[in-house]
Motif scaffolding. Structure first.
Motif, mmCIF file in Angstrom:
data_model
loop_
_atom_site.group_PDB
_atom_site.id
_atom_site.type_symbol
_atom_site.label_atom_id
_atom_site.label_comp_id
_atom_site.label_asym_id
_atom_site.label_seq_id
_atom_site.Cartn_x
_atom_site.Cartn_y
_atom_site.Cartn_z
ATOM 1 N N GLY A 43 63.606 51.521 14.350
ATOM 2 C CA GLY A 43 62.810 51.890 13.241
ATOM 3 C C GLY A 43 62.100 53.097 13.488
ATOM 4 N N VAL A 44 61.167 53.226 12.640
ATOM 5 C CA VAL A 44 60.020 54.366 12.992
ATOM 6 C C VAL A 44 59.132 54.226 13.864
ATOM 7 C CG1 VAL A 44 58.492 56.114 11.607
ATOM 8 C CG2 VAL A 44 60.552 54.773 10.346
ATOM 9 N N GLN A 45 59.100 55.056 14.926
ATOM 10 C CA GLN A 45 57.960 55.032 15.915
ATOM 11 C C GLN A 45 56.820 55.948 15.486
ATOM 12 O OE1 GLN A 45 59.902 55.634 20.100
ATOM 13 N NE2 GLN A 45 61.754 55.550 18.891
ATOM 14 N N ASP A 46 55.814 55.381 15.768
ATOM 15 C CA ASP A 46 54.643 56.355 15.340
ATOM 16 C C ASP A 46 54.518 57.649 16.237
ATOM 17 O OD1 ASP A 46 53.580 54.010 14.206
ATOM 18 O OD2 ASP A 46 52.392 53.425 15.901
ATOM 19 N N LEU A 47 54.119 58.572 15.023
ATOM 20 C CA LEU A 47 54.031 59.779 15.680
ATOM 21 C C LEU A 47 52.641 60.172 16.212
ATOM 22 C CD1 LEU A 47 55.634 61.924 12.925
ATOM 23 C CD2 LEU A 47 56.566 60.949 14.740
ATOM 24 N N SER A 48 52.433 61.098 17.317
ATOM 25 C CA SER A 48 51.159 61.172 17.907
ATOM 26 C C SER A 48 50.435 62.288 17.111
ATOM 27 C CB SER A 48 51.623 61.931 19.060
ATOM 28 O OG SER A 48 51.895 63.291 19.071
ATOM 29 N N ALA A 49 49.267 62.452 17.227
ATOM 30 C CA ALA A 49 48.451 63.206 16.228
ATOM 31 C C ALA A 49 49.026 64.772 16.061
ATOM 32 C CB ALA A 49 46.850 63.432 16.822
ATOM 33 N N GLU A 50 49.256 65.175 17.582
ATOM 34 C CA GLU A 50 49.914 66.313 17.707
ATOM 35 C C GLU A 50 51.316 66.565 16.906
ATOM 36 O OE1 GLU A 50 50.016 67.271 21.700
ATOM 37 O OE2 GLU A 50 47.984 68.346 21.760
ATOM 38 N N GLU A 51 51.847 65.716 17.161
ATOM 39 C CA GLU A 51 53.487 65.667 16.600
ATOM 40 C C GLU A 51 53.178 65.548 14.765
ATOM 41 O OE1 GLU A 51 55.111 62.976 20.089
ATOM 42 O OE2 GLU A 51 54.985 62.020 18.331
ATOM 43 N N LYS A 52 52.420 64.999 14.549
ATOM 44 C CA LYS A 52 51.990 65.020 12.759
ATOM 45 C C LYS A 52 51.642 66.357 12.409
ATOM 46 C CE LYS A 52 50.974 59.970 12.087
ATOM 47 N NZ LYS A 52 50.043 59.088 11.668
ATOM 48 N N ALA A 53 50.700 67.064 13.053
ATOM 49 C CA ALA A 53 50.195 68.212 12.764
ATOM 50 C C ALA A 53 51.056 69.086 13.000
ATOM 51 C CB ALA A 53 49.091 68.575 13.921
#
Length: 252
Positions: free
Chosen positions: A188-198
């Motif tokens: 499934g979708v694993q949570d992205l870190s704040a840096e990865e999202k940015a």
């Protein structure tokens, strides 16, 4: 004296090869991957294509494992119902030998179940020549890729080297795509870190790696790592596909 007629080999045209690789890497589901594979015979002047994921460990050579082929439906049903996977000499050779091979190279004794199975297959228009390519994933999983042709001399001589080169590359892309898609489906979708999202959000805005690094005050290697991890978590082969998946899932 009559000269024996020969058929000039037809290789994969660069444009067709590029298109197939692009479509395979962009496939986001097994139906997507199957649809791409089934265009291969027409694009590459072949009769049929087969990809079988043999698995690994306790699930090795599962008869219900993922298989994509353009073989006639009648042969697919007979192969499955008769459990031919366990006696298929092509599968036995392919999963115990890492080198590409032509089916005509197989040494099969007449009267054996494997020989009878191959002779029976001739009645289903599978092709008069075939080339199989064994596959080994980075996780130790195995697979088998094959192409067939109605031209009995298709893979003879020096032409075989070119066919092996092109189709081995394609086959590995297919195997990697299968592993990527199924891993994403399983985890499934694993949570992205704040840096990865940015990083992903700025990439979606069209910024390049060094521009993202400057804007977020990160090093270039950190940005590359963030985007690579984000692609993995989103089950995407490219950053563009990761952005598309992230938007569809509401991640960014």
């Amino acid at each position: 004296m009559t000269l024996r007629q020969t058929t000039a080999p037809t290789f994969i045209l660069p444009k067709a090869l590029q298109g197939l690789v692009s479509s395979i890497t962009r496939a986001q589901s097994l139906p997507d991957l199957s649809a791409v594979l089934k265009t291969l015979p027409e694009n590459c002047n072949m009769s049929n294509v087969v990809y079988y994921f043999a698995g690994s460990g306790s699930d090795f050579m599962n008869p219900d494992g993922f298989t994509c082929t353009t073989y006639p439906r009648e042969w697919q049903e007979r192969y499955y119902n008769q459990n031919y996977l366990l006696i298929d000499p092509v599968v036995k050779r392919g999963l115990h030998n890492g080198l590409p091979f032509e089916w005509r190279d197989l040494k099969i004794e007449k009267g054996t179940p494997g020989y009878s199975m191959l002779m029976e297959g001739l009645d289903y228009s599978l092709g008069h020549a075939a080339l199989s390519i064994p596959l080994l994933g980075t996780d130790g999983s195995r697979g088998l890729f094959a192409i067939t042709s109605d031209d009995p001399r298709k893979f003879e001589g020096l032409a075989r080297v070119s066919f092996v080169r092109d189709y081995q590359m394609l086959a590995n892309y297919v195997h990697e795509a299968y592993l990527r898609i199924t891993a994403f489906q399983a985890n499934g979708v694993q949570d992205l870190s704040a840096e990865e999202k940015a990083c992903l959000k700025l990439a979606a805005e069209g910024l390049l790696g060094h521009e993202i690094a400057r804007k977020l005050k990160l090093s270039d290697p950190v940005v590359r790592l963030c985007l690579r991890v984000a692609r993995h978590k989103l089950g995407a082969a490219t950053t563009d596909m990761a952005i598309l998946n992230a938007n569809q899932l509401g991640v960014i």
